[in-house]
Motif scaffolding. Structure first.
Motif, PDB file in Angstrom:
ATOM      1  N   PHE A 132       0.936  -1.275   0.128  1.00 35.19           N
ATOM      2  CA  PHE A 132       0.081  -0.074   0.011  1.00 35.19           C
ATOM      3  C   PHE A 132       0.935   1.244   0.078  1.00 35.19           C
ATOM      4  O   PHE A 132       0.477   2.423  -0.399  1.00 35.19           O
ATOM      5  CB  PHE A 132      -1.033  -0.018   1.331  1.00 35.19           C
ATOM      6  CG  PHE A 132      -2.120   1.027   1.018  1.00 35.19           C
ATOM      7  CD1 PHE A 132      -2.801   0.620  -0.073  1.00 35.19           C
ATOM      8  CD2 PHE A 132      -2.241   1.683   2.315  1.00 35.19           C
ATOM      9  CE1 PHE A 132      -3.875   1.814   0.264  1.00 35.19           C
ATOM     10  CE2 PHE A 132      -3.478   2.377   2.241  1.00 35.19           C
ATOM     11  CZ  PHE A 132      -4.322   2.577   0.870  1.00 35.19           C
ATOM     12  N   PHE A 336      -4.009   0.110  -3.527  1.00 30.71           N
ATOM     13  CA  PHE A 336      -5.337   0.296  -3.619  1.00 30.71           C
ATOM     14  C   PHE A 336      -6.436  -0.693  -3.597  1.00 30.71           C
ATOM     15  O   PHE A 336      -7.260  -0.741  -2.914  1.00 30.71           O
ATOM     16  CB  PHE A 336      -5.389   1.557  -4.413  1.00 30.71           C
ATOM     17  CG  PHE A 336      -6.649   2.151  -4.655  1.00 30.71           C
ATOM     18  CD1 PHE A 336      -7.426   3.004  -4.078  1.00 30.71           C
ATOM     19  CD2 PHE A 336      -7.485   1.782  -5.887  1.00 30.71           C
ATOM     20  CE1 PHE A 336      -8.719   3.458  -4.191  1.00 30.71           C
ATOM     21  CE2 PHE A 336      -8.706   1.943  -6.292  1.00 30.71           C
ATOM     22  CZ  PHE A 336      -9.528   2.999  -5.399  1.00 30.71           C
ATOM     23  N   VAL A 339      -6.503  -3.469  -0.851  1.00 30.71           N
ATOM     24  CA  VAL A 339      -7.117  -2.783   0.291  1.00 30.71           C
ATOM     25  C   VAL A 339      -8.779  -2.916   0.172  1.00 30.71           C
ATOM     26  O   VAL A 339      -9.481  -3.190   1.122  1.00 30.71           O
ATOM     27  CB  VAL A 339      -6.659  -1.410   0.746  1.00 30.71           C
ATOM     28  CG1 VAL A 339      -7.517  -0.887   1.796  1.00 30.71           C
ATOM     29  CG2 VAL A 339      -5.201  -1.816   1.360  1.00 30.71           C
ATOM     30  N   LEU A 340      -9.133  -2.263  -0.898  1.00 31.90           N
ATOM     31  CA  LEU A 340     -10.789  -2.257  -1.456  1.00 31.90           C
ATOM     32  C   LEU A 340     -11.132  -3.430  -1.236  1.00 31.90           C
ATOM     33  O   LEU A 340     -12.174  -3.985  -0.760  1.00 31.90           O
ATOM     34  CB  LEU A 340     -10.635  -1.443  -2.386  1.00 31.90           C
ATOM     35  CG  LEU A 340     -11.646  -0.017  -2.448  1.00 31.90           C
ATOM     36  CD1 LEU A 340     -11.237   0.944  -1.401  1.00 31.90           C
ATOM     37  CD2 LEU A 340     -11.898   0.461  -3.751  1.00 31.90           C
ATOM     38  N   VAL A 381     -15.838  -0.937  -8.768  1.00 32.72           N
ATOM     39  CA  VAL A 381     -15.417   0.016  -8.488  1.00 32.72           C
ATOM     40  C   VAL A 381     -13.955   0.320  -8.650  1.00 32.72           C
ATOM     41  O   VAL A 381     -13.360   1.370  -9.046  1.00 32.72           O
ATOM     42  CB  VAL A 381     -15.586   0.346  -6.679  1.00 32.72           C
ATOM     43  CG1 VAL A 381     -14.914   1.546  -6.160  1.00 32.72           C
ATOM     44  CG2 VAL A 381     -17.167   0.620  -6.701  1.00 32.72           C
ATOM     45  N   THR A 385     -12.262   3.237 -11.175  1.00 28.78           N
ATOM     46  CA  THR A 385     -11.197   4.150 -10.699  1.00 28.78           C
ATOM     47  C   THR A 385      -9.776   3.865 -11.666  1.00 28.78           C
ATOM     48  O   THR A 385      -9.366   4.842 -11.912  1.00 28.78           O
ATOM     49  CB  THR A 385     -10.981   3.589  -9.129  1.00 28.78           C
ATOM     50  OG1 THR A 385     -12.405   3.725  -8.503  1.00 28.78           O
ATOM     51  CG2 THR A 385     -10.235   4.767  -8.649  1.00 28.78           C
TER      52      THR A 385
ATOM     53  N   VAL B 290      -6.996   4.731   4.975  1.00 28.25           N
ATOM     54  CA  VAL B 290      -7.623   3.661   4.438  1.00 28.25           C
ATOM     55  C   VAL B 290      -9.278   4.105   4.553  1.00 28.25           C
ATOM     56  O   VAL B 290     -10.034   3.882   3.527  1.00 28.25           O
ATOM     57  CB  VAL B 290      -7.459   2.274   5.056  1.00 28.25           C
ATOM     58  CG1 VAL B 290      -8.586   1.316   4.547  1.00 28.25           C
ATOM     59  CG2 VAL B 290      -5.948   1.905   4.949  1.00 28.25           C
ATOM     60  N   MET B 293     -10.163   6.530   1.916  1.00 29.89           N
ATOM     61  CA  MET B 293     -10.165   5.870   0.652  1.00 29.89           C
ATOM     62  C   MET B 293     -11.447   5.101   0.337  1.00 29.89           C
ATOM     63  O   MET B 293     -12.001   5.169  -0.911  1.00 29.89           O
ATOM     64  CB  MET B 293      -9.080   4.967   0.298  1.00 29.89           C
ATOM     65  CG  MET B 293      -8.457   4.688  -0.757  1.00 29.89           C
ATOM     66  SD  MET B 293      -6.974   3.565  -1.023  1.00 29.89           S
ATOM     67  CE  MET B 293      -7.814   2.011  -0.284  1.00 29.89           C
ATOM     68  N   MET B 294     -11.998   4.373   1.370  1.00 29.93           N
ATOM     69  CA  MET B 294     -13.198   3.566   1.305  1.00 29.93           C
ATOM     70  C   MET B 294     -14.200   4.431   1.112  1.00 29.93           C
ATOM     71  O   MET B 294     -15.149   4.032   0.066  1.00 29.93           O
ATOM     72  CB  MET B 294     -13.275   2.876   2.592  1.00 29.93           C
ATOM     73  CG  MET B 294     -12.275   1.825   3.056  1.00 29.93           C
ATOM     74  SD  MET B 294     -12.400   0.460   2.099  1.00 29.93           S
ATOM     75  CE  MET B 294     -11.248  -0.551   2.943  1.00 29.93           C
ATOM     76  N   SER B 297     -14.307   6.046  -2.513  1.00 33.87           N
ATOM     77  CA  SER B 297     -14.132   5.430  -3.694  1.00 33.87           C
ATOM     78  C   SER B 297     -15.865   4.699  -3.840  1.00 33.87           C
ATOM     79  O   SER B 297     -16.154   4.194  -4.906  1.00 33.87           O
ATOM     80  CB  SER B 297     -13.130   4.362  -3.936  1.00 33.87           C
ATOM     81  OG  SER B 297     -13.026   3.592  -2.654  1.00 33.87           O
TER      82      SER B 297
END
Lengths: 457, 299
Positions: A132, A336, A339-340, A381, A385, B290, B293-294, B297
């Motif tokens: 990250f 990114f 983590v998502l 998503v 992105t 984090v 970011m969540m 997005s």
């Protein structure tokens, strides 16, 4: 602290009690709410900034794109025609296309793999932090980092250092650039097609002598041992050696006592144009074909033996520059995605997975049929992105591609800057490129708005 | 009955324990493979930055002669020469320019966006929902669209090249995300708290300052870190709008890129200096990072 204490005392007014009405609706019921005039005061600074710096420029750019470089001559859609007809521009658009197709796919896939794998290690937090981390680093610094990684010299660039190490580990052939066979009528071998072949077909029990000259001292392996003339015996065997004695006392075409074997040569036994067997020379230059059917063969040293040492890839050259920069982009963004997706993964009900496992589904089936479908909103998503980010990519290309290779690595966002500020001085074309970029992200803008309306109502 | 229940599970799981025993072995072997793969991947992500650090700590001559990984056999070659010559070359000024651009931008974005977000979340005015959809739409407008028009505008206003010009540009383009993030957070504040304050007759600005702002702290922290990093790391806006005397580190380093080979000692130490503060922030506030970011997005 007080909220926590107060919370349970007034359960009906708890926000979780009224998700149906929606928090956004609440002000409507509030007759005590402030006047619209006050709301406008609160909105004014933001509205002013967004109006002047974002909305007005969109309108301005549309008009400006219809004028020439000086801004005085109306040219209609000529600037747009240039975008789709100029050779350099088309290459730029082609590069953008590669970016949009490859980068989001790779980032999303890697993110998914990482997210799944981190669930299986104990040090997942450390791993996530490491992957990250590049998110915090400027793309400028990331560019410098990868300019170093991609350095063409395997003694300096870590990418080529790894490639050459892996290559040299798996490929036994030792390179002897500029070495050639001993020539002349007496010599049993002759140069052919960049390699060396025996003039006559040979048979088992008949030792093959392959004298080589012109081996440069710096490529002579340190483990090379004095050559021994093969004595025949079972099967097809022979010797490849450096037919040169310092001082010139040796006999050409014969293995003299001090002459060194050439280890690591690939030797092929060829019959009717087909390679029937391969062998590699030992430290004393001797080789032996195992399990070769009886018959007569031409023995060949293929060209690969005489190529220079493997030096890796020209990452920063015109062909590989876009894939190389995409690699840097993936390095920046994989964290990114991971983590998502990991958050999405954690939200999947364990029961569904357990139920499928008890029903006898394999891990792969569980992953394909349950995990991925349940993750698809998050994957979308991430994917979208990344598409938007690839369309805007600028810094990485600008920094990683050396000046001479930049035309081969060009993308629309960079070309827009170059044309308008970086020496091109054509703000008409620059505006057209900016509008083109805006049109490219427009579908995602609409998508965002629709998704937001769905989610909010 | 008792026997039935006793046998039934063992019968049903007759295959299961055997499979899971094999499965456990496979898991352990697979687990080992996963460990190795993950370590390799971790190295893949760590090594490039490590390389930059080592290169920045060596002289130009050493870097020209050998790869940075030879450091493991020759640790004595480390030197801070690159850093000292960088500081002597006036790089400090661009560091302070970066600070002078980043800090005001972050504060302004938070303040202006929080006000707008509060209005969107808790005030009633005509066209509110439509206006907010406009903000959602503006989230992904490429900044390229504004470079030429704003440059013309700044020329007329006489602030082209100045730090305020750069800051205002950053603030404007930071607002859509900031308003979006904060509005979505503010909407979740319990209505009862606001109602109580309004019933007490508190003016709106006071509710904003003493109720909404403190409750919004987590979201504001996320936003602040994001905004700070974006502006700190920006190169394009600086490239267009900052004069050489006002240029941040990214632009100063970019101007050295042409002589990449000969300048690598200065470039690498500059690049490393520029990423120290983002890295510290990142490690200190990664939770907020984090979260932001969540929230940002899930559009």
């Amino acid at each position: 602290m007080t909220e926590r204490l107060d919370g349970p005392k007034v359960p009906p007014e708890n926000p979780s009690g009224g998700p149906a009405s929606g928090p956004a609706d609440t002000p409507r019921k509030l007759r005590l709410g402030p006047s619209p005039a006050l709301a406008i005061t609160f909105l004014l600074p933001a509205a002013l900034l967004l109006g002047v710096w974002v909305v007005y420029p969109i309108v301005y750019s549309i008009f400006r794109s219809l004028f020439d470089a000086s801004g005085n001559g109306f040219v209609g859609l000529d600037n747009y025609v240039t975008i789709f007809s100029d050779g350099g521009m088309l290459r730029t658009i082609r590069n953008n296309l590669i970016w949009v197709i490859v980068a989001p796919l790779v980032v999303t896939t890697l993110g998914l793999i990482f997210a799944v794998l981190t669930e299986r290690i104990r040090w997942s937090t450390a791993f996530k932090l490491i992957v990250f981390m590049p998110m915090a680093v400027s793309l400028m610094a990331a560019g410098v980092i990868f300019r170093l990684v991609y350095d063409g010299d395997p003694d300096k660039g870590v990418a080529n250092a790894i490639l050459t190490t892996v290559h040299d580990t798996f490929s036994s052939s030792q390179g002897y650039p500029e070495a050639r066979p001993r020539e002349g009528e007496q010599s049993p071998v002759v140069a052919e097609g960049g390699g060396v072949v025996t003039k006559q077909p040979v048979q088992a029990g008949q030792p093959v002598l392959i004298p080589i000259v012109g081996v440069k001292p710096e490529v002579m392996p340190s483990d090379a041992a004095p050559a021994k003339a093969a004595t025949g015996g079972d099967g097809l065997s022979g010797t490849v050696w450096f037919d040169f004695t310092p001082g010139g006392s040796g006999v050409n075409g014969q293995v003299d006592g001090t002459e060194k074997g050439l280890p690591g040569m690939t030797v092929e036994a060829v019959s009717n144009g087909q390679v029937a067997g391969t062998a590699t020379t030992a430290e004393d230059g001797s080789f032996r074909f195992e399990g070769l059917p009886a018959g007569s063969y031409v023995v060949r040293l293929p060209q690969s033996n005489f190529e220079g040492a493997y030096n890796g890839l020209a990452w920063l050259g015109p062909t590989l520059i876009t894939p190389a920069i995409i690699g840097a982009f993936v390095w920046v963004w994989a964290g990114f995605a991971m983590v998502l997706i990991a958050a999405g993964l954690a939200a999947i009900p364990r029961d569904a997975l357990e139920a499928a496992r008890i029903d006898g589904a394999s891990e792969w089936q569980v992953f394909r049929k349950i995990t991925v479908p349940l993750l698809s909103p998050v994957l979308l998503v991430v994917f979208v992105t990344m598409i938007i980010n690839t369309l805007k990519v600028f810094d990485l290309v600008f920094i990683i591609a050396p000046a001479s290779v930049q035309p081969d690595a060009n993308v629309v966002a960079l070309e827009m800057w170059r044309v308008s500020f970086g020496g091109g001085n054509n703000q008409g074309l620059g505006s057209a490129l900016a509008i083109f970029l805006l049109i490219l992200v427009l579908p995602f803008m609409v998508m965002n708005i629709r998704r937001f309306r769905r989610g909010d109502s | 009955m008792t026997t039935a229940t006793a046998t039934a599970p063992s019968g049903a799981h007759a295959g299961a324990p055997r499979r899971s025993a094999i499965g456990r072995i496979v898991d352990r072997l697979g687990g080992g493979a996963v460990q190795v793969v993950m370590i390799l991947l971790g190295l893949f992500w760590l090594v490039p930055t490590l390389g930059l650090l080592v290169v920045s700590l060596r002289t130009g001559e050493v870097n020209a002669a050998e790869g940075w990984w030879t450091i493991f056999t020759k640790p004595a070659e480390l030197t801070i020469e690159g850093y000292s010559s960088l500081l002597a070359s006036g790089f400090t000024a661009s560091f302070w320019n970066t600070v002078a651009i980043t800090v005001p931008t972050t504060i302004l974005v938070i303040g202006i966006a929080a006000m707008a977000a509060y209005a969107f979340a808790w005030m009633e005015f005509p066209g509110r929902d439509l206006l907010f959809l406009v903000v959602v739409g503006l989230l992904i407008v490429p900044i390229q669209i504004a470079l030429i028009p704003v440059a013309a505008l700044y020329g007329g206003m006489g602030i082209f090249g100045s730090i305020p010009g750069v800051v205002l540009f950053h603030v404007a383009f930071g607002l859509p995300f900031a308003i979006f993030l904060l509005r979505n957070f503010f909407v979740g504040i319990p209505a009862s708290l606001l109602e109580a304050a309004r019933m007490d007759g508190a003016p709106e600005w006071k509710i904003f300052v003493s109720v909404v702002f403190p409750l919004g702290k987590p979201a504001i922290a996320s936003l602040g870190i994001f905004q700070f990093l974006w502006v700190w790391n920006d190169m394009l806006i600086a490239l267009v709008f900052a004069n050489p005397e006002n240029q941040p580190m990214t632009k100063a380093l970019q101007s050295q890129m042409r002589q990449f080979g000969t300048n690598i000692d200065i470039l690498s130490s500059g690049a490393f200096l520029s990423l120290i503060i983002p890295l510290i922030l990142f490690f200190a506030f990664q939770r907020y990072f984090v979260q932001g970011m969540m929230a940002g997005s899930v559009k």
